[in-house]
Design a protein around this motif. Structure first.
Motif, short mmCIF file in Angstrom:
data_model
loop_
_atom_site.label_atom_id
_atom_site.label_comp_id
_atom_site.label_asym_id
_atom_site.label_seq_id
_atom_site.Cartn_x
_atom_site.Cartn_y
_atom_site.Cartn_z
N HIS A 144 0.84 -1.20 0.00
CA HIS A 144 0.00 0.00 0.00
C HIS A 144 0.87 1.26 0.00
CE1 HIS A 144 -4.07 1.62 0.57
NE2 HIS A 144 -3.45 2.63 1.20
N PRO A 145 0.53 2.30 -0.78
CA PRO A 145 1.34 3.52 -0.83
C PRO A 145 1.28 4.30 0.49
CG PRO A 145 -0.68 3.79 -2.09
CD PRO A 145 -0.60 2.34 -1.72
N ILE A 146 2.41 4.84 0.89
CA ILE A 146 2.49 5.54 2.17
C ILE A 146 1.75 6.87 2.15
CG2 ILE A 146 4.68 4.47 2.85
CD1 ILE A 146 6.09 7.04 1.94
N GLY A 147 1.55 7.43 0.95
CA GLY A 147 0.84 8.70 0.85
C GLY A 147 -0.56 8.63 1.42
N ASP A 148 -1.17 7.43 1.36
CA ASP A 148 -2.54 7.27 1.86
C ASP A 148 -2.60 7.22 3.39
OD1 ASP A 148 -3.70 5.04 -0.82
OD2 ASP A 148 -3.36 7.21 -0.74
N VAL A 149 -1.48 6.96 4.04
CA VAL A 149 -1.50 6.86 5.51
C VAL A 149 -0.71 8.00 6.17
CG1 VAL A 149 -1.79 4.37 5.46
CG2 VAL A 149 0.52 5.31 5.56
N ALA A 150 -0.12 8.87 5.34
CA ALA A 150 0.68 9.98 5.89
C ALA A 150 -0.21 11.04 6.52
CB ALA A 150 1.53 10.60 4.79
N THR A 151 0.33 11.75 7.48
CA THR A 151 -0.36 12.87 8.12
C THR A 151 0.04 14.16 7.42
OG1 THR A 151 -0.31 11.75 10.25
CG2 THR A 151 -0.69 14.13 10.28
N ALA A 152 -0.94 14.95 7.02
CA ALA A 152 -0.67 16.20 6.31
C ALA A 152 -1.70 17.25 6.74
CB ALA A 152 -0.72 15.97 4.80
N PRO A 153 -1.36 18.53 6.68
CA PRO A 153 -0.04 19.07 6.33
C PRO A 153 0.93 18.97 7.50
CG PRO A 153 -1.51 20.85 6.89
CD PRO A 153 -2.35 19.61 6.95
N VAL A 154 2.20 19.19 7.22
CA VAL A 154 3.25 19.15 8.23
C VAL A 154 3.55 20.59 8.68
CG1 VAL A 154 5.64 18.53 8.71
CG2 VAL A 154 4.25 17.07 7.26
N ILE A 155 3.59 20.79 9.97
CA ILE A 155 3.94 22.11 10.49
C ILE A 155 5.43 22.36 10.26
CG2 ILE A 155 4.15 23.50 12.60
CD1 ILE A 155 1.67 22.07 13.63
N SER A 156 5.76 23.53 9.76
CA SER A 156 7.15 23.85 9.40
C SER A 156 7.63 25.09 10.14
CB SER A 156 7.26 24.08 7.89
OG SER A 156 6.89 22.92 7.17
N VAL A 157 8.94 25.11 10.40
CA VAL A 157 9.60 26.30 10.95
C VAL A 157 10.81 26.60 10.08
CG1 VAL A 157 8.82 25.84 13.29
CG2 VAL A 157 11.04 24.96 12.54
N GLU A 158 11.23 27.85 10.07
CA GLU A 158 12.37 28.27 9.27
C GLU A 158 13.66 28.26 10.08
OE1 GLU A 158 13.34 29.92 6.09
OE2 GLU A 158 11.75 28.58 5.38
N VAL A 159 14.76 27.98 9.42
CA VAL A 159 16.08 28.15 10.04
C VAL A 159 16.17 29.60 10.56
CG1 VAL A 159 18.55 28.31 9.60
CG2 VAL A 159 17.24 26.40 8.66
N GLY A 160 16.62 29.76 11.79
CA GLY A 160 16.70 31.08 12.39
C GLY A 160 15.59 31.36 13.37
N ASP A 161 14.48 30.56 13.32
CA ASP A 161 13.43 30.72 14.32
C ASP A 161 13.98 30.37 15.70
OD1 ASP A 161 11.56 31.50 12.51
OD2 ASP A 161 10.56 29.56 12.35
N PHE A 162 13.35 30.90 16.75
CA PHE A 162 13.80 30.63 18.11
C PHE A 162 13.23 29.30 18.59
CE2 PHE A 162 16.07 34.38 18.62
CZ PHE A 162 15.32 35.48 18.20
N LEU A 163 14.10 28.53 19.28
CA LEU A 163 13.69 27.23 19.80
C LEU A 163 12.52 27.34 20.76
CD1 LEU A 163 17.05 25.36 20.44
CD2 LEU A 163 15.26 24.67 18.87
N PHE A 164 12.49 28.43 21.52
CA PHE A 164 11.39 28.62 22.45
C PHE A 164 10.06 28.69 21.70
CE2 PHE A 164 9.80 29.46 26.57
CZ PHE A 164 8.80 30.41 26.45
N ASN A 165 10.06 29.40 20.55
CA ASN A 165 8.85 29.49 19.74
C ASN A 165 8.47 28.14 19.14
OD1 ASN A 165 8.65 32.21 20.26
ND2 ASN A 165 9.77 32.82 18.43
N VAL A 166 9.49 27.34 18.80
CA VAL A 166 9.23 26.00 18.26
C VAL A 166 8.54 25.16 19.32
CG1 VAL A 166 10.30 23.89 17.38
CG2 VAL A 166 11.18 26.12 16.66
N MET A 167 9.00 25.25 20.56
CA MET A 167 8.39 24.46 21.62
C MET A 167 6.94 24.90 21.86
SD MET A 167 9.90 23.50 25.40
CE MET A 167 9.68 25.11 26.14
#
Length: 600
Positions: free
Chosen positions: A212-235
């Motif tokens: 079975h293709p993994i696309g059918d069981v994947a969770t989407a969308p994925v939350i993204s952060v940019e390089v340079g963001d603060f770790l505290f904000n990521v948490m």
């Protein structure tokens, strides 16, 4: 003119604006010539003194013993203000300038402000915790300013939507990852995520086939952060959206990922990176690269205000991994399970922070036939030297045949050392008493440790000799003044760490306690009613402060092996705590001398 009085340092930082103004308005300045008496024993002290410059000695006139010395920013004698009279005399040993706070004003502030009063009323262990709590805001600020960059993100593979569950599982296993991004069919920016748990549920709970293709069981969308963001904000983002992983992008392109466990660990350490390097090392050269990053880890932990006991535990775990890996890379596979490498000293107790001398031994199984064992032990000691662990000056290491024996021979050795009961043999026992197995067949150590505990448990005659080394070094309370200007400084190991650790070790052996870590031994001694909880708390906090203060100066001075403290580099509050620590150790030694009936 003296500098303006600093109300931002403890305990004056606990006063509100109005109270601080009352304090400042009431302060006067007094000058004392060398030899002048500020307070006599039994006097009703009329003011709190805060040293601006100079030096004041606190002396017990009955014994002529110097109890403490006070230098810039130190305060005295609050006890006399609260109790009505002074227990000791105070004399200027240099021309001295002091701020003077009248007793009436001090008592008013004491009565009005509970936090201010607590500073003078609480025990040493409670006061130290209060001061540490005040530093937490600064530590949090350092975390808030940490950014996402290439040093703290993990690589992640991106798979096509049509990749089968079977193929995806094999790819994750090969890549040693537990998740992957999925390029969905919705477009270039349509990204999903799968984990091994997702794939397992798809097969077992949803009944999908391995094709079975993994696309059918994947969770989407994925939350993204940019390089340079603060770790505290990521948490915060992870907590708010209840996700454990985020994708990291650079101008919209995937460059890696972060997971919640990693973000939390990055708050305090970079230990996960070091652990991965150790585990993946396939040669001594690769292991040396990992071992060389250890001091950077210690510096990071210390600068971020991580509790000393946690640093000890973490660094000891890392050291154990390095030594175990070195042993595995050095020893023949055929003999690895026929022997047990154990470490002793601070490493055996789990209290090492910076790398110290090699202190180790080897136990061979009684049926082991390994004629060239010493060749491999010499080689192993050389490897540890390359990894930054210098040879032991006392030659307590596996390259010395005296520290390599069969299990039966070790048990006989322990019994013989107990029976000899001279200082040298009992110090050898003290070293062995802190043994901790780190590599090979670890079960070989337990019968040897059991023999030692059973032989010394309740053996007051042997323990009378055993305890003496910790009573030999004088607690340096009376030497603060002279050591302040002495090149060698204050020896915190001889004066504080060793008598505390060895005294606790002695009590633990008397009670047959199995733990080797000093903090664990203290807890066990409380449980068996050998120590009161308050005493154990004070000894715990004293040891942590000794180690923390020494470590900070070692890191700052790049003198990793030094035990000498320059007390002039310490702020007044830390000098206060250090004095309290040494007082705790002094009382503990008096207790030990009485308990084991040591008369010198």
């Amino acid at each position: 003119m003296p500098e303006p009085f600093d109300t931002s340092s403890p305990p004056f930082d606990r006063l509100d604006t109005k109270q601080a103004q009352t304090l400042l308005s009431a302060l006067d300045v007094a000058y004392y010539r060398r030899g002048d008496t500020l307070i006599e024993k039994g006097d009703q002290n009329s003011a709190l003194n805060i040293v601006i410059k100079g030096r004041v000695q606190e002396v017990n006139p009955d014994t002529k013993e110097v109890q403490a010395q006070y230098i810039k920013d130190d305060l005295f004698d609050a006890r006399a203000l609260l109790l009505g009279h002074s227990h000791h005399s105070y004399r200027a040993v240099e021309d001295t300038l002091c701020y003077v706070l009248p007793k009436a004003v001090f008592v008013t502030l004491y009565d009005e402000n509970q936090a201010f009063a607590d500073y003078f009323n609480t025990s040493f262990s409670q006061r130290k915790r209060l001061l540490e709590k005040a530093q937490q805001q600064q530590n949090l600020a350092e975390f808030i300013l940490t950014q996402v960059d290439e040093t703290n993100i993990q690589p992640i593979v991106t798979l096509n939507h049509d990749t089968s569950i079977h193929d995806a599982t094999h790819i994750l296993r090969k890549q040693r990852q537990d998740c992957a991004l999925v390029a969905m069919k919705g477009g270039e920016n349509d990204i999903g995520i799968i984990t091994r748990t997702n794939l397992l549920h798809a097969l077992v709970e949803d009944g999908h086939s391995q094709a079975h293709p993994i696309g059918d069981v994947a969770t989407a969308p994925v939350i993204s952060v940019e390089v340079g963001d603060f770790l505290f904000n990521v948490m915060i983002l992870m907590t708010r959206d209840r996700v454990k992983r985020v994708r990291v992008t650079d101008n919209g392109e995937t460059v890696g990922m972060l997971d919640m466990t990693q973000v939390l660990s990055l708050f305090s350490t970079h230990s996960h990176v070091l652990t991965l390097q150790i585990n993946r090392a396939h040669s001594i050269e690769e292991l040396a690269l990992a071992a060389n990053n250890q001091q950077q880890l210690v510096t990071s932990l210390t600068n971020n205000g991580i509790h000393t006991q946690f640093v000890m535990e973490l660094i000891s775990a890392v050291n154990e991994q390095i030594i175990e890996k070195a042993f595995r890379l050095t020893m023949p596979d055929a003999f690895y399970d026929k022997c047990c490498l154990f470490v002793m000293g601070s490493e055996g107790r789990g209290e090492q922070i910076l790398k110290t001398d090699q202190d180790n031994g080897l136990i061979l199984a009684d049926d082991a036939d390994w004629p060239d064992v010493q060749h491999y032990m010499a080689r192993f000691s050389e490897v540890l030297s390359r990894l930054g662990y210098p040879p032991c000056p006392g030659n307590v290491m596996v390259s010395n045949p005296r520290w390599v024996k069969t299990q039966s021979e070790w048990q006989k050795e322990v019994l013989a050392l107990c029976q000899i009961s001279d200082e040298r043999s009992l110090m050898d026992l003290a070293i062995i008493a802190d043994s901790h197995a780190v590599a090979g067949n670890k079960s070989l150590l337990e019968p040897v440790a059991d023999r030692l505990r059973s032989t010394l448990k309740g053996n007051m005659l042997a323990l009378n000799t055993f305890v003496r080394p910790c009573l030999a070094f004088r607690v340096p309370l009376t030497l603060f003044g002279s050591l302040r200007t002495d090149k060698e400084g204050l020896d915190v190991k001889k004066g504080g760490i060793f008598p505390l650790v060895h005294g606790v070790r002695t009590l633990a052996l008397e009670k047959g306690i199995r733990e080797t870590n000093t903090f664990d031994r203290l807890n066990a001694l409380v449980e068996c009613h050998a120590l009161e909880q308050e005493t154990a708390n004070n000894l715990t906090e004293a040891l942590k402060l000794f180690v923390k203060t020494r470590l900070r100066q070692q890191l700052n001075d790049d003198a990793a092996s030094g035990n000498q403290l320059d007390v002039t580099l310490l702020p007044r509050t830390e000098r206060d705590l250090l004095r309290d620590c040494l007082s705790v150790v002094k009382k503990f030694k008096e207790r030990l001398a009485s308990h084991y009936q040591v008369r010198d």
